[in-house]
Design a protein around this motif. Structure first.
Motif, short mmCIF file in Angstrom:
data_model
loop_
_atom_site.label_atom_id
_atom_site.label_comp_id
_atom_site.label_asym_id
_atom_site.label_seq_id
_atom_site.Cartn_x
_atom_site.Cartn_y
_atom_site.Cartn_z
N ALA A 47 0.83 -1.21 0.00
CA ALA A 47 0.00 0.00 0.00
C ALA A 47 0.87 1.26 0.00
O ALA A 47 0.58 2.21 -0.72
CB ALA A 47 -0.94 -0.01 1.20
N MET A 50 2.20 1.77 -3.38
CA MET A 50 1.15 2.29 -4.26
C MET A 50 1.01 3.81 -4.11
O MET A 50 0.87 4.51 -5.11
CB MET A 50 -0.17 1.60 -3.91
CG MET A 50 -1.16 1.58 -5.04
SD MET A 50 -2.65 0.67 -4.62
CE MET A 50 -2.32 -0.92 -5.33
N PHE A 51 1.09 4.29 -2.87
CA PHE A 51 0.99 5.74 -2.65
C PHE A 51 2.23 6.47 -3.15
O PHE A 51 2.13 7.49 -3.83
CB PHE A 51 0.75 6.06 -1.18
CG PHE A 51 -0.68 5.92 -0.80
CD1 PHE A 51 -1.62 6.83 -1.26
CD2 PHE A 51 -1.11 4.86 -0.01
CE1 PHE A 51 -2.97 6.69 -0.93
CE2 PHE A 51 -2.46 4.72 0.32
CZ PHE A 51 -3.38 5.64 -0.14
N ARG A 72 -6.19 -1.25 -5.95
CA ARG A 72 -6.61 -0.49 -4.76
C ARG A 72 -7.80 -1.17 -4.10
O ARG A 72 -7.93 -1.16 -2.89
CB ARG A 72 -7.01 0.93 -5.17
CG ARG A 72 -5.84 1.85 -5.29
CD ARG A 72 -6.31 3.32 -5.33
NE ARG A 72 -5.23 4.14 -5.83
CZ ARG A 72 -5.29 4.93 -6.88
NH1 ARG A 72 -6.40 5.05 -7.56
NH2 ARG A 72 -4.24 5.62 -7.26
N LYS A 73 -8.67 -1.73 -4.94
CA LYS A 73 -9.86 -2.41 -4.44
C LYS A 73 -9.47 -3.62 -3.58
O LYS A 73 -10.02 -3.82 -2.50
CB LYS A 73 -10.69 -2.85 -5.64
CG LYS A 73 -12.10 -3.27 -5.35
CD LYS A 73 -12.82 -3.50 -6.67
CE LYS A 73 -14.12 -4.21 -6.51
NZ LYS A 73 -14.77 -4.43 -7.82
N LEU A 75 -6.68 -4.04 -1.97
CA LEU A 75 -6.06 -3.55 -0.74
C LEU A 75 -7.11 -3.02 0.23
O LEU A 75 -7.05 -3.28 1.43
CB LEU A 75 -5.06 -2.44 -1.06
CG LEU A 75 -3.67 -2.89 -1.47
CD1 LEU A 75 -2.79 -1.68 -1.71
CD2 LEU A 75 -3.03 -3.77 -0.38
N LEU A 76 -8.07 -2.29 -0.30
CA LEU A 76 -9.11 -1.71 0.55
C LEU A 76 -9.89 -2.81 1.26
O LEU A 76 -10.25 -2.69 2.43
CB LEU A 76 -10.03 -0.84 -0.31
CG LEU A 76 -11.04 0.03 0.43
CD1 LEU A 76 -10.36 0.96 1.41
CD2 LEU A 76 -11.86 0.85 -0.58
N LYS A 77 -10.13 -3.91 0.52
CA LYS A 77 -10.88 -5.03 1.08
C LYS A 77 -10.18 -5.57 2.34
O LYS A 77 -10.82 -5.82 3.34
CB LYS A 77 -11.00 -6.13 0.02
CG LYS A 77 -12.26 -6.96 0.14
CD LYS A 77 -12.36 -7.99 -0.97
CE LYS A 77 -12.71 -7.37 -2.31
NZ LYS A 77 -12.72 -8.36 -3.42
N THR A 79 -7.63 -4.03 4.16
CA THR A 79 -7.37 -3.04 5.22
C THR A 79 -8.66 -2.76 6.00
O THR A 79 -8.61 -2.47 7.19
CB THR A 79 -6.85 -1.69 4.65
OG1 THR A 79 -7.77 -1.18 3.71
CG2 THR A 79 -5.50 -1.86 4.01
N LEU A 80 -9.79 -2.87 5.33
CA LEU A 80 -11.09 -2.62 5.98
C LEU A 80 -11.37 -3.66 7.06
O LEU A 80 -12.06 -3.39 8.03
CB LEU A 80 -12.18 -2.64 4.91
CG LEU A 80 -13.46 -1.89 5.23
CD1 LEU A 80 -13.19 -0.42 5.42
CD2 LEU A 80 -14.47 -2.11 4.11
N GLU A 120 -13.55 -5.94 -16.50
CA GLU A 120 -13.76 -4.98 -15.41
C GLU A 120 -12.51 -4.79 -14.55
O GLU A 120 -12.56 -4.90 -13.32
CB GLU A 120 -14.95 -5.40 -14.55
CG GLU A 120 -16.25 -5.43 -15.36
CD GLU A 120 -17.48 -5.78 -14.51
OE1 GLU A 120 -17.32 -6.01 -13.31
OE2 GLU A 120 -18.58 -5.79 -15.07
#
Lengths: 160, 160
Positions: A47, A50-51, A72-73, A75-77, A79-80, A120
């Motif tokens: 992450a 990525m930033f 990002r999707k 990673l978000l999954k 980290t959430l 997608e």
């Protein structure tokens, strides 16, 4: 009657010349630099990369071969979930080969756009078969940003 | 010598007709449904909405007016910090009006693409001035996915 210059041309030819404009754009000519992390990397480090690199998609490699893609999707999954991302291996969050859509430098940008819409995904790794024939070597990246830039360039070539 | 049909045309005219192909595409004709959350929403709830609606950008609204935009990147930044995302207001993570790039339905898709490239954002809220004149009402969304789809459509209209 003598045809007026400017309006008498073969429309078939015209269609062909328009066609080539968009279809002649190749992946090789619009290659973005790919940002890769090692398979042994943590979710946290991925992450941060990525930033720092300001990219939306990372490629996960092992010994020069592509083993996974991380969005990002993805990673978000993870980290959430709230776990310890520094202890979590990146391999847990990534999409693995062979469930990855790739493209070659020789392909057209149109083909890349079709693949991104159909599957997608926001970006594709641009790959070549590596020397040993045991996997893919990543040579770059194309993304929806690449396509958006190409769309702008096409428009600029024909500004009012 | 008599010019050959198919190759004798005014190139100015040809440029104009090509131009219109791409430049005639409007935001209104390519509008995607916008997904909005309330200003009082938590970061956690916003992220869940993003997954459920499968979108990369959320619009934050208050009383029908646009107050902010939330991207996957914004969310990833705060979730990575490891705080309690359920207690964290979405307003902490979003980009606020007036630091938001918007577009109107009457604009061209080309203009939308130019704005996304220039401001390095993945999506734009499509807005109208609301009745009271005190802010923007969101009527939809355009994104780099919209542009990628339009690129494919242009290509399909002139397939070999």
């Amino acid at each position: 009657a003598r045809p007026r210059v400017g309006y008498t041309y073969n429309s078939e030819h015209d269609v062909d010349s328009r066609l080539s404009l968009l279809h002649e754009l190749t992946v090789a000519d619009h290659l973005a630099v790919s940002v890769s992390v090692s398979e042994s990397c943590s979710v946290y480090d991925a992450a941060v990369t990525m930033f720092l690199e300001d990219t939306g998609t990372l490629f996960v490699v092992n010994d020069g071969r592509l083993v996974g893609v991380l969005s990002r999707k993805d990673l978000l999954k993870v980290t959430l979930g709230g776990g310890d991302t520094k202890a979590m291996p990146v391999t847990l969050a990534m999409t693995r080969v062979p469930h990855i859509v790739t493209i070659t430098p020789e392909a057209s940008l149109y083909d890349a756009a079709v693949l991104m819409v159909r599957h997608e995904v926001d970006a594709l790794p641009v790959v070549k078969n590596d020397d040993t024939g045991t996997g893919f070597a990543v040579v770059g990246r194309v993304s929806k940003t690449t396509i958006t830039r190409a769309f702008v360039e096409l428009g600029q070539r024909y500004t009012v």
